[in-house]
Design a protein around this motif. Structure first.
Motif, short mmCIF file in Angstrom:
data_model
loop_
_atom_site.label_atom_id
_atom_site.label_comp_id
_atom_site.label_asym_id
_atom_site.label_seq_id
_atom_site.Cartn_x
_atom_site.Cartn_y
_atom_site.Cartn_z
N UNK A 1 11.28 -15.59 -10.44
CA UNK A 1 11.02 -14.16 -10.39
C UNK A 1 9.78 -13.87 -9.55
N UNK A 2 9.67 -12.64 -9.04
CA UNK A 2 8.53 -12.32 -8.17
C UNK A 2 7.19 -12.55 -8.86
N UNK A 3 6.27 -13.12 -8.12
CA UNK A 3 4.89 -13.26 -8.58
C UNK A 3 4.17 -12.02 -8.04
N UNK A 4 4.08 -11.00 -8.90
CA UNK A 4 3.55 -9.69 -8.51
C UNK A 4 2.50 -9.23 -9.49
N UNK A 5 1.54 -8.51 -8.98
CA UNK A 5 0.57 -7.86 -9.86
C UNK A 5 1.18 -6.58 -10.38
N UNK A 6 0.51 -6.00 -11.36
CA UNK A 6 0.85 -4.63 -11.72
C UNK A 6 0.39 -3.72 -10.61
N UNK A 7 0.91 -2.52 -10.58
CA UNK A 7 0.48 -1.52 -9.60
C UNK A 7 -0.80 -0.87 -10.10
N UNK A 8 -1.79 -0.79 -9.22
CA UNK A 8 -3.00 -0.05 -9.57
C UNK A 8 -3.05 1.22 -8.72
N UNK A 9 -3.73 2.23 -9.25
CA UNK A 9 -3.95 3.46 -8.50
C UNK A 9 -5.44 3.64 -8.30
N UNK A 10 -5.82 3.91 -7.06
CA UNK A 10 -7.21 4.18 -6.76
C UNK A 10 -7.29 5.55 -6.09
N UNK A 11 -8.46 6.15 -6.13
CA UNK A 11 -8.69 7.42 -5.46
C UNK A 11 -9.80 7.22 -4.44
N UNK A 12 -9.48 7.49 -3.18
CA UNK A 12 -10.48 7.41 -2.12
C UNK A 12 -11.14 8.79 -2.03
N UNK B 1 0.86 -1.18 0.00
CA UNK B 1 0.00 0.00 0.00
C UNK B 1 0.89 1.23 0.00
N UNK B 2 0.85 1.98 -1.10
CA UNK B 2 1.66 3.20 -1.22
C UNK B 2 3.14 2.91 -0.94
N UNK B 3 3.62 1.75 -1.37
CA UNK B 3 5.01 1.34 -1.11
C UNK B 3 5.94 1.95 -2.15
N UNK B 4 6.72 2.90 -1.70
CA UNK B 4 7.70 3.54 -2.59
C UNK B 4 8.90 3.95 -1.75
N UNK B 5 10.01 3.29 -1.91
CA UNK B 5 10.32 2.26 -2.90
C UNK B 5 9.77 0.89 -2.48
N UNK B 6 9.86 -0.06 -3.41
CA UNK B 6 9.45 -1.43 -3.10
C UNK B 6 10.39 -2.02 -2.05
N UNK B 7 9.87 -2.94 -1.23
CA UNK B 7 10.76 -3.63 -0.29
C UNK B 7 11.73 -4.53 -1.06
N UNK B 8 12.78 -4.97 -0.39
CA UNK B 8 13.76 -5.89 -0.98
C UNK B 8 13.05 -7.23 -1.25
N UNK B 9 12.89 -7.58 -2.51
CA UNK B 9 12.14 -8.79 -2.87
C UNK B 9 12.99 -10.06 -2.81
N UNK B 10 14.24 -9.94 -2.37
CA UNK B 10 15.07 -11.13 -2.20
C UNK B 10 15.08 -11.59 -0.74
#
Length: 145
Positions: A131-142, A78-87
């Motif tokens: 390799x990471x099993x990741x979704x694409x990033x989505x953006x939502x507006x609350x 959630x709002x992760x920037x930068x991504x955590x270390x995926x290793x």
């Protein structure tokens, strides 16, 4: 104070298990695995709490701690920037939400504004696949009701 023989044996076992997990590195991902959002959709305007539903193809869901081939559990960024270390094992935080009971949906309390969401599958020890099993990033507006 010296460790009792039982505590010393337990500490050695835990250290050895950790060393084995680190030496093995990230688990291999199933070739056809895909994680995605069922809802909300990218660009959607929503009210809080937001119901988030996770989708998965090509692998199974198991609770954290359950080590079965081609299975894992969801982690929501959630709002992760930068991504955590995926290793490494993913740390639990406000930006990295663990679903270690095998859950496939949640309700998030988010403040008004734009937010990014992304899914990452982790193995029994919360380590992302390679390799990471990741979704694409989505953006939502609350929005306010």
């Amino acid at each position: 104070m010296p460790l009792s023989p039982v505590r010393l044996a337990l500490a050695c076992c835990l250290a050895a298990c950790g060393a084995v997990a680190q030496a093995e590195g990230p688990p291999p991902a199933p070739t056809d695995a895909e994680v995605y959002f069922i809802s909300p959709m990218n660009g959607e305007h929503v009210t809080s709490p937001v119901t988030v539903r996770f989708g998965l193809r090509g692998m199974g869901v198991a609770p954290a701690g359950v080590d079965m081939p081609d299975t894992g559990h969801h982690h929501l960024l959630v709002d992760a920037d930068p991504l955590p270390d995926l290793s490494q094992a993913l740390p639990a935080s406000d930006e990295v939400v663990h679903f270690g009971k095998g859950q496939t949906e949640t309700r998030l309390e988010l403040p008004p504004g734009k937010h990014t969401l992304q899914l990452v599958m982790g193995n029994a020890l919360h380590i992302p696949f390679a390799p990471p099993v990741m979704s694409g990033t989505i953006e939502i507006t609350v929005v306010d009701e």
